[in-house]
Structures are given as structure tokens and as C-alpha cells.
Design a protein around this motif. Sequence first.
Motif, PDB file in Angstrom:
ATOM      1  N   VAL A  19       0.942  -1.157   0.024  1.00  0.00           N
ATOM      2  CA  VAL A  19      -0.023   0.030  -0.077  1.00  0.00           C
ATOM      3  C   VAL A  19       0.767   1.270   0.056  1.00  0.00           C
ATOM      4  O   VAL A  19       1.793   1.558   0.867  1.00  0.00           O
ATOM      5  CB  VAL A  19      -0.986   0.006   1.331  1.00  0.00           C
ATOM      6  CG1 VAL A  19      -1.816   1.311   1.203  1.00  0.00           C
ATOM      7  CG2 VAL A  19      -1.819  -1.323   1.255  1.00  0.00           C
ATOM      8  N   THR A  20       0.697   2.049  -0.991  1.00  0.00           N
ATOM      9  CA  THR A  20       1.506   3.189  -1.222  1.00  0.00           C
ATOM     10  C   THR A  20       0.715   4.589  -1.656  1.00  0.00           C
ATOM     11  O   THR A  20      -0.433   4.389  -1.768  1.00  0.00           O
ATOM     12  CB  THR A  20       2.692   3.013  -2.312  1.00  0.00           C
ATOM     13  OG1 THR A  20       3.644   4.125  -2.252  1.00  0.00           O
ATOM     14  CG2 THR A  20       2.132   2.593  -3.381  1.00  0.00           C
ATOM     15  N   LYS A  21       1.434   5.605  -1.582  1.00  0.00           N
ATOM     16  CA  LYS A  21       0.634   6.768  -2.344  1.00  0.00           C
ATOM     17  C   LYS A  21       1.125   7.290  -3.586  1.00  0.00           C
ATOM     18  O   LYS A  21       2.314   6.957  -3.910  1.00  0.00           O
ATOM     19  CB  LYS A  21       1.058   7.852  -1.225  1.00  0.00           C
ATOM     20  CG  LYS A  21       0.507   7.745   0.172  1.00  0.00           C
ATOM     21  CD  LYS A  21      -1.163   7.957   0.230  1.00  0.00           C
ATOM     22  CE  LYS A  21      -1.431   7.751   1.669  1.00  0.00           C
ATOM     23  NZ  LYS A  21      -2.985   8.268   1.613  1.00  0.00           N
ATOM     24  N   SER A  22       0.427   7.634  -4.497  1.00  0.00           N
ATOM     25  CA  SER A  22       0.604   8.126  -5.795  1.00  0.00           C
ATOM     26  C   SER A  22       1.369   9.723  -5.567  1.00  0.00           C
ATOM     27  O   SER A  22       1.301  10.158  -4.645  1.00  0.00           O
ATOM     28  CB  SER A  22      -0.564   8.209  -6.666  1.00  0.00           C
ATOM     29  OG  SER A  22      -1.324   9.278  -6.414  1.00  0.00           O
ATOM     30  N   PRO A  23       1.991  10.215  -6.665  1.00  0.00           N
ATOM     31  CA  PRO A  23       2.349  11.671  -6.505  1.00  0.00           C
ATOM     32  C   PRO A  23       1.404  12.603  -5.952  1.00  0.00           C
ATOM     33  O   PRO A  23       1.770  13.529  -5.698  1.00  0.00           O
ATOM     34  CB  PRO A  23       3.252  11.737  -7.815  1.00  0.00           C
ATOM     35  CG  PRO A  23       3.431  10.465  -8.360  1.00  0.00           C
ATOM     36  CD  PRO A  23       2.329   9.332  -7.881  1.00  0.00           C
ATOM     37  N   THR A  24       0.062  12.326  -6.261  1.00  0.00           N
ATOM     38  CA  THR A  24      -0.962  13.311  -6.044  1.00  0.00           C
ATOM     39  C   THR A  24      -1.597  12.864  -4.590  1.00  0.00           C
ATOM     40  O   THR A  24      -2.519  13.576  -4.321  1.00  0.00           O
ATOM     41  CB  THR A  24      -2.057  13.197  -6.980  1.00  0.00           C
ATOM     42  OG1 THR A  24      -2.533  12.056  -7.032  1.00  0.00           O
ATOM     43  CG2 THR A  24      -1.471  13.627  -8.397  1.00  0.00           C
ATOM     44  N   GLY A  25      -1.153  11.869  -4.031  1.00  0.00           N
ATOM     45  CA  GLY A  25      -1.454  11.490  -2.687  1.00  0.00           C
ATOM     46  C   GLY A  25      -2.519  10.508  -2.757  1.00  0.00           C
ATOM     47  O   GLY A  25      -3.094   9.992  -1.450  1.00  0.00           O
ATOM     48  N   ARG A  26      -3.022   9.819  -3.710  1.00  0.00           N
ATOM     49  CA  ARG A  26      -3.991   8.748  -3.833  1.00  0.00           C
ATOM     50  C   ARG A  26      -3.250   7.492  -3.263  1.00  0.00           C
ATOM     51  O   ARG A  26      -2.117   6.968  -3.614  1.00  0.00           O
ATOM     52  CB  ARG A  26      -4.500   8.757  -5.305  1.00  0.00           C
ATOM     53  CG  ARG A  26      -5.676   7.779  -5.318  1.00  0.00           C
ATOM     54  CD  ARG A  26      -6.255   7.849  -6.878  1.00  0.00           C
ATOM     55  NE  ARG A  26      -5.258   7.692  -7.750  1.00  0.00           N
ATOM     56  CZ  ARG A  26      -5.064   6.617  -8.454  1.00  0.00           C
ATOM     57  NH1 ARG A  26      -5.689   5.565  -7.851  1.00  0.00           N
ATOM     58  NH2 ARG A  26      -4.254   6.275  -9.244  1.00  0.00           N
ATOM     59  N   THR A  27      -4.051   6.950  -2.569  1.00  0.00           N
ATOM     60  CA  THR A  27      -3.671   5.379  -1.939  1.00  0.00           C
ATOM     61  C   THR A  27      -3.715   4.469  -3.044  1.00  0.00           C
ATOM     62  O   THR A  27      -4.768   4.205  -3.770  1.00  0.00           O
ATOM     63  CB  THR A  27      -4.852   5.062  -0.822  1.00  0.00           C
ATOM     64  OG1 THR A  27      -4.537   6.124   0.204  1.00  0.00           O
ATOM     65  CG2 THR A  27      -4.308   3.717  -0.243  1.00  0.00           C
ATOM     66  N   GLN A  28      -2.659   3.629  -3.076  1.00  0.00           N
ATOM     67  CA  GLN A  28      -2.590   2.602  -4.097  1.00  0.00           C
ATOM     68  C   GLN A  28      -2.282   0.968  -3.761  1.00  0.00           C
ATOM     69  O   GLN A  28      -1.412   1.303  -2.572  1.00  0.00           O
ATOM     70  CB  GLN A  28      -1.761   2.686  -5.231  1.00  0.00           C
ATOM     71  CG  GLN A  28      -2.082   4.105  -6.108  1.00  0.00           C
ATOM     72  CD  GLN A  28      -0.850   4.349  -7.090  1.00  0.00           C
ATOM     73  OE1 GLN A  28       0.194   4.591  -6.525  1.00  0.00           O
ATOM     74  NE2 GLN A  28      -0.958   4.394  -8.419  1.00  0.00           N
ATOM     75  N   ALA A  29      -2.633   0.105  -3.775  1.00  0.00           N
ATOM     76  CA  ALA A  29      -2.328  -1.286  -3.587  1.00  0.00           C
ATOM     77  C   ALA A  29      -1.851  -1.854  -4.883  1.00  0.00           C
ATOM     78  O   ALA A  29      -2.126  -2.173  -5.860  1.00  0.00           O
ATOM     79  CB  ALA A  29      -3.458  -2.010  -3.146  1.00  0.00           C
ATOM     80  N   LEU A  30      -0.292  -2.206  -4.870  1.00  0.00           N
ATOM     81  CA  LEU A  30       0.493  -2.678  -5.729  1.00  0.00           C
ATOM     82  C   LEU A  30       1.067  -3.815  -5.364  1.00  0.00           C
ATOM     83  O   LEU A  30       1.625  -4.153  -4.318  1.00  0.00           O
ATOM     84  CB  LEU A  30       1.692  -1.526  -6.036  1.00  0.00           C
ATOM     85  CG  LEU A  30       1.136  -0.005  -6.323  1.00  0.00           C
ATOM     86  CD1 LEU A  30       2.497   0.610  -6.424  1.00  0.00           C
ATOM     87  CD2 LEU A  30       0.245   0.123  -7.436  1.00  0.00           C
ATOM     88  N   MET A  31       1.207  -4.984  -6.352  1.00  0.00           N
ATOM     89  CA  MET A  31       1.427  -6.311  -6.160  1.00  0.00           C
ATOM     90  C   MET A  31       2.853  -6.544  -6.517  1.00  0.00           C
ATOM     91  O   MET A  31       3.316  -7.580  -6.319  1.00  0.00           O
ATOM     92  CB  MET A  31       0.239  -7.063  -6.692  1.00  0.00           C
ATOM     93  CG  MET A  31      -1.017  -7.190  -6.105  1.00  0.00           C
ATOM     94  SD  MET A  31      -2.019  -8.494  -6.798  1.00  0.00           S
ATOM     95  CE  MET A  31      -0.976 -10.042  -6.284  1.00  0.00           C
ATOM     96  N   TYR A  32       3.275  -5.695  -7.557  1.00  0.00           N
ATOM     97  CA  TYR A  32       4.666  -5.932  -8.280  1.00  0.00           C
ATOM     98  C   TYR A  32       5.664  -5.218  -7.848  1.00  0.00           C
ATOM     99  O   TYR A  32       5.310  -3.937  -7.689  1.00  0.00           O
ATOM    100  CB  TYR A  32       4.353  -6.132  -9.717  1.00  0.00           C
ATOM    101  CG  TYR A  32       3.109  -6.852 -10.225  1.00  0.00           C
ATOM    102  CD1 TYR A  32       3.189  -8.127  -9.807  1.00  0.00           C
ATOM    103  CD2 TYR A  32       1.849  -6.487 -10.610  1.00  0.00           C
ATOM    104  CE1 TYR A  32       2.194  -9.141 -10.218  1.00  0.00           C
ATOM    105  CE2 TYR A  32       1.122  -7.375 -10.967  1.00  0.00           C
ATOM    106  CZ  TYR A  32       0.867  -8.594 -10.710  1.00  0.00           C
ATOM    107  OH  TYR A  32      -0.109  -9.605 -10.993  1.00  0.00           O
ATOM    108  N   SER A  33       6.890  -5.518  -7.799  1.00  0.00           N
ATOM    109  CA  SER A  33       7.920  -4.837  -7.578  1.00  0.00           C
ATOM    110  C   SER A  33       8.405  -3.801  -8.712  1.00  0.00           C
ATOM    111  O   SER A  33       7.980  -3.893  -9.828  1.00  0.00           O
ATOM    112  CB  SER A  33       9.200  -5.350  -7.276  1.00  0.00           C
ATOM    113  OG  SER A  33       9.618  -6.328  -8.410  1.00  0.00           O
TER     114      SER A  33
END
Length: 268
Positions: A19-33
Amino acid sequence: MKKTILAVAALSVLAGCQVTKSPTGRTQALMYSSADMNTLGAQSFEEIKAKEKVVTDARVNGYVACITDAITAHVPSSYGVKQWDVVVFDSPQANAFALPGGHIGVYTGLMKVAKTPDQLAAVIGHEIGHVLANHSNERLSRNQLTGMGMQIAGGAFDLAGVQNKELWMQGLGLGAQYGVALPFGRKQESESDKIGLDLMAKAGFKPEHSVTLWQAMGAAAGGQQPIEFLSTHPSNERRIKDLNKGMPKANATYQQAQASGLRPSCKV
């Protein structure tokens, strides 16, 4: 029993998400490195170059490289790409794309619509925005979570042998023929507009030309676009409205770039 197995499988998949943040602050769930995405981007780009006709005209390549270099100079160093690979493809399509790992493709058809360096900078900045915001990773991760069944073997991609290769390419925003850029979702497109507007302004390109670009895109389409609710792209009107909303900040950034001597002179 079946529900239990499915629940365990779902938890296993979710455990692999970051779980990370995009450059605009939107929360993202990313599975891949990032390494996996960069590998997929590089392999996909090589495949596209093998299928598409590459422009060899030094003037055209120099023009596109001039614009791209000015913009990528402002990509955060944390992204980890020092040199972006830029290729111009001979095609009537008004398209461009950027792939993870620092790969950019521009179609000659786009240059007939984006007639000024500032307009082309708006497109290139927008496409780089997709990469910086991990939109490909986000879409592939969502596809995985919704059961499309794409897997990574050995922690790395092997595009030549992977099953469902078309789905991987679509996840990167590339069509079945690898020459047609597919849209991301409306939120992702709008997010890339914001990132691209900031990048072009930092590079010394006039932010207002992002609006004239989309006006030109609308004219080139002859007004034939689906209503916004049925389209993954924001409507031109919505897109222009959002760009204008961010214009005061972008113009301030542009003025700072000009004052510091950033005045790209890119010509064919």
C-alpha cells in the motif's frame, strides 16, 4: 470448505500488496515490484520496436528527444532512471506511450495534431505521469485481484513465454497490436494530467498549451467521442476544466523555470 480456500487465497494475494501513495497522494495497492515492472516495460518495448516501423529521420528524432530530455530532467531521481529510451514510430495514429523503466514511444500521427513543442510536451508529460504514478502496476494488480490469473514465475517476467501476454500488454496501456495506446481509468488519466502539467511547466513549456492540445484532439476526432460516463477517458470538456483549475500553480512554476533559464528551443 470452498469458501475457506478462497478466503485463504485472497488473503495470500492481499499479503503481497504494497500500500503506497501516488504522486498526488492517492492510496494505491501494488502487487509487483519496480524491478518486475521495469523488466516488463523493457521486454514490451523491444517487442513493439520489432513490430512497428521506427523513424530514422535525425531531425524528427532530435525534435522529440529535445522535448523529452527537457521533461525527464525533472523526473525525481528516486525513480531511478538516468537515461530515457525514446523512439518515434511511423504511424498515422495520434498516440504516445511511456513504459516502466524509462521507455517512451511517440507516433508521427501525434505530431500532426500536437503542432507545437509545448503541445507535444503536454502529451509526453502526461504519459510519463502514468509511469511515475505506477498506473500499469496498479492496473495489473487490480486485474490479479479480480481473478484474471496472471502470475509472475521466479519473481521476474518472461514475456516470450508467459501466458495471457495480451493481458500483460493491456495492463501497460498497449493494445493487441502493440501500436495502439489504451486508456487508463478516469482517475488515472486525470492524475496523469496533473503530473504532466507540473512536469511541462518545470521544464519551461507553456502550460496553457495543454488546453490547446486537447482542443485540437477534440477537433481531430470530429467531436465523435462517447459521453464521459461511458468512457474511461475524461471528456475533453472535463479534462480542459481540470487543467484550467491547475493553471495558476502551473503558470507560477513555468515563470520560475523561465527565470532560471529553462527555455527549451526544440525544432524539427
